[in-house]
Write an enzyme that holds these catalytic residues in place. Structure first.
Site, PDB file in Angstrom:
ATOM      1  N   TYR A 110      14.629 -22.728  15.050  1.00 55.57           N
ATOM      2  CA  TYR A 110      14.988 -21.732  16.051  1.00 55.57           C
ATOM      3  C   TYR A 110      16.501 -21.799  16.308  1.00 55.57           C
ATOM      4  CZ  TYR A 110      15.099 -19.312  20.509  1.00 55.57           C
ATOM      5  OH  TYR A 110      15.394 -18.440  21.517  1.00 55.57           O
ATOM      6  N   ASP A 182       7.653 -28.274  16.676  1.00 53.31           N
ATOM      7  CA  ASP A 182       7.695 -27.055  17.485  1.00 53.31           C
ATOM      8  C   ASP A 182       6.533 -26.177  17.019  1.00 53.31           C
ATOM      9  OD1 ASP A 182       8.167 -24.477  18.515  1.00 53.31           O
ATOM     10  OD2 ASP A 182      10.349 -24.702  18.434  1.00 53.31           O
TER      11      ASP A 182
HETATM   12  C1  LIG Z   1      11.730 -18.817  21.635  1.00 50.63           C
HETATM   13  C2  LIG Z   1      11.625 -20.079  20.880  1.00 50.63           C
HETATM   14  C3  LIG Z   1      12.174 -21.269  21.391  1.00 50.63           C
HETATM   15  C4  LIG Z   1      12.935 -21.312  22.690  1.00 50.63           C
HETATM   16  O1  LIG Z   1      12.165 -20.962  23.778  1.00 50.63           O
HETATM   17  P1  LIG Z   1      12.736 -20.294  25.147  1.00 50.63           P
HETATM   18  O2  LIG Z   1      11.538 -20.241  26.016  1.00 50.63           O
HETATM   19  O3  LIG Z   1      13.302 -18.961  24.785  1.00 50.63           O
HETATM   20  O4  LIG Z   1      13.797 -21.216  25.645  1.00 50.63           O
HETATM   21  C5  LIG Z   1      12.000 -22.430  20.654  1.00 50.63           C
HETATM   22  N1  LIG Z   1      11.349 -22.423  19.470  1.00 50.63           N
HETATM   23  C6  LIG Z   1      10.823 -21.306  18.952  1.00 50.63           C
HETATM   24  C7  LIG Z   1      10.113 -21.365  17.654  1.00 50.63           C
HETATM   25  C8  LIG Z   1      10.937 -20.092  19.635  1.00 50.63           C
HETATM   26  O5  LIG Z   1      10.436 -18.979  19.099  1.00 50.63           O
END
Ligand SMILES: *Cc1c(COP(=O)(O)O)cnc(C)c1O
Length: 390
Positions: A110, A182
């Site tokens: 990200y 993630d």
């Molecule tokens: C959007 C996103 C983030 C960050 O999240 P926020 O809530 O916007 O801070 C992290 N990892 C992935 C894969 C995302 O799509």
């Protein structure tokens, strides 16, 4: 009783102790502090020796219900929450790493995470090695050289590359390194990294978990000692989830399994349709048999998710032409909502990069990231047909 299915867990988990006087929903608890007339009781709660809440930067009843629900969905020992997904990601790095440590990760993460890797963490003395995202041999070789943490994101944003969680987590464990995944794109309905050997799972709850593009939040699930360490960092640094957002996320999560089931099915149909479209150069979707890591995805995912991206022949000019023609596309820097959302990485996930940097990351300027909503797949295909024609 046997462990409830994820569908049932999404509806019920985390809420039992918090419904007041038979209310059907968890209340939005807006009090900043909780008071105690009895000194001994107050101190026991403050020291974490008795259940209860002290101050909303630390814990809050509505927020706690959100934490218990995501914990149950990920099958985790513990969970904590954050104001955003990026707060979860940055807090976990700052709580668990120290100067001199090394992280092994991949080039495709990200945009915000990548920014921490290339700018912030090196300034704090943390060395970061970013490998070719799909070269599992190279990642294993870097792990073998020694590291404190392996950080994976799979499928990746926005090109939907897939990494073998079980294999890489096992390699990290052999070297005494933590594995963090993630899981935002897959959601716990499609993938449970902890069951595959990861130590921690991080989520942007802003996306599929909430699902309605009306609340931001982040979550961290996994081994209790690690989650507690990050929680103690967060309660001081202050990136806490607020009760109103927690309520909206909880409400969204009740339909998570239903939404993901629909989005899995629609996305697979749409990806197959796009793959044979004459104006589409390539489709990135792990559910397609032609996807380079389809076998890994099929092994570790129960469904392939609602996210895809596709590159138009003709690059950015074609994107400029097609974008205004969509009637069923929220053109915005978001994903995972009930509405179909999309846009080019140059305005969304990778806005902070130059075209050259995007090219180096394998992100063509003609790419459109497409987050399939819960609309009828027939209507979405008709909309794509209209937008790409003419
Ligand atoms: C959007 C996103 C983030 C960050 O999240 P926020 O809530 O916007 O801070 C992290 N990892 C992935 C894969 C995302 O799509």
């Amino acid at each position: 009783m046997t462990r409830a299915s994820l569908d049932t867990t999404a509806v019920w988990a985390g809420e039992d102790d918090l419904r007041l006087t038979g209310a059907t929903t968890v209340p939005i608890s807006l009090g900043v502090a909780h008071g105690y007339p009895d000194f001994e009781h107050w101190q026991a709660v403050a020291l974490g020796q008795a259940p209860g809440h002290i101050y909303a930067r630390n814990t809050n009843p509505t927020v706690e219900a959100f934490e218990r629900k995501i914990q149950a969905l990920e099958g985790a020992e513990d969970a904590t929450s954050f104001s955003t997904g990026m707060a979860a990601i940055s807090n976990l790095f700052f709580a668990l790493l120290k100067p001199g440590d090394r992280i092994v990760s991949a080039r495709d993460t990200y945009g915000g995470t990548n920014q921490l890797f290339i700018d912030t963490l090196p300034r704090w003395g943390v060395r970061v090695t970013l490998c070719d995202t799909t070269d599992a041999d190279a990642i294993e070789a870097e792990i073998a050289r020694g590291c404190a943490m392996l950080y994976l994101e799979t499928p990746t944003n926005p090109t939907l590359k897939v990494q073998p969680i079980a294999r890489l987590a096992a390699a990290a464990r052999r070297r005494g390194a933590l594995t963090v995944v993630d899981n935002t794109f897959a959601t716990p309905i499609n993938q449970n990294p902890l069951a595959l050997g990861a130590d921690l799972v991080v989520h942007s709850a802003t996306k599929f978990l909430g699902g309605h593009a009306d609340a931001m939040g982040g979550a961290l699930c996994g081994r209790r000692d690690l989650v507690r360490a990050v929680y103690h960092h967060r309660e001081i640094n202050g990136a806490s989830l607020d009760a109103m957002s927690a309520y909206l996320l909880l409400r969204g999560m009740k339909t998570l399994a239903l939404r993901i089931e629909r989005q899995n099915a629609s996305a697979l149909r749409i990806a197959r349709w796009l793959a044979q479209h004459p104006r589409v150069e390539r489709v990135n979707y792990p559910g397609l048999e032609t996807h380079p890591q389809h076998d890994i995805a099929a092994e570790q995912m129960r469904g392939f998710g609602g996210m895809m991206s596709f590159a138009l022949k003709g690059g950015l000019d074609e994107v400029r032409r097609a974008l205004p023609r969509f009637k069923r596309l929220h053109r915005a820097a978001n994903l995972g909502a009930v509405e179909t959302v999309g846009g080019p990485p140059a305005t969304t996930s990778h806005v902070e990069c130059t075209p050259e940097e995007r090219a180096a990351m394998g992100i063509p300027e003609g790419l459109i990231r497409y987050s399939v909503g819960i609309e009828s797949a027939d209507d979405l295909i008709a909309d794509l047909d209209h937008a790409l024609a003419g």
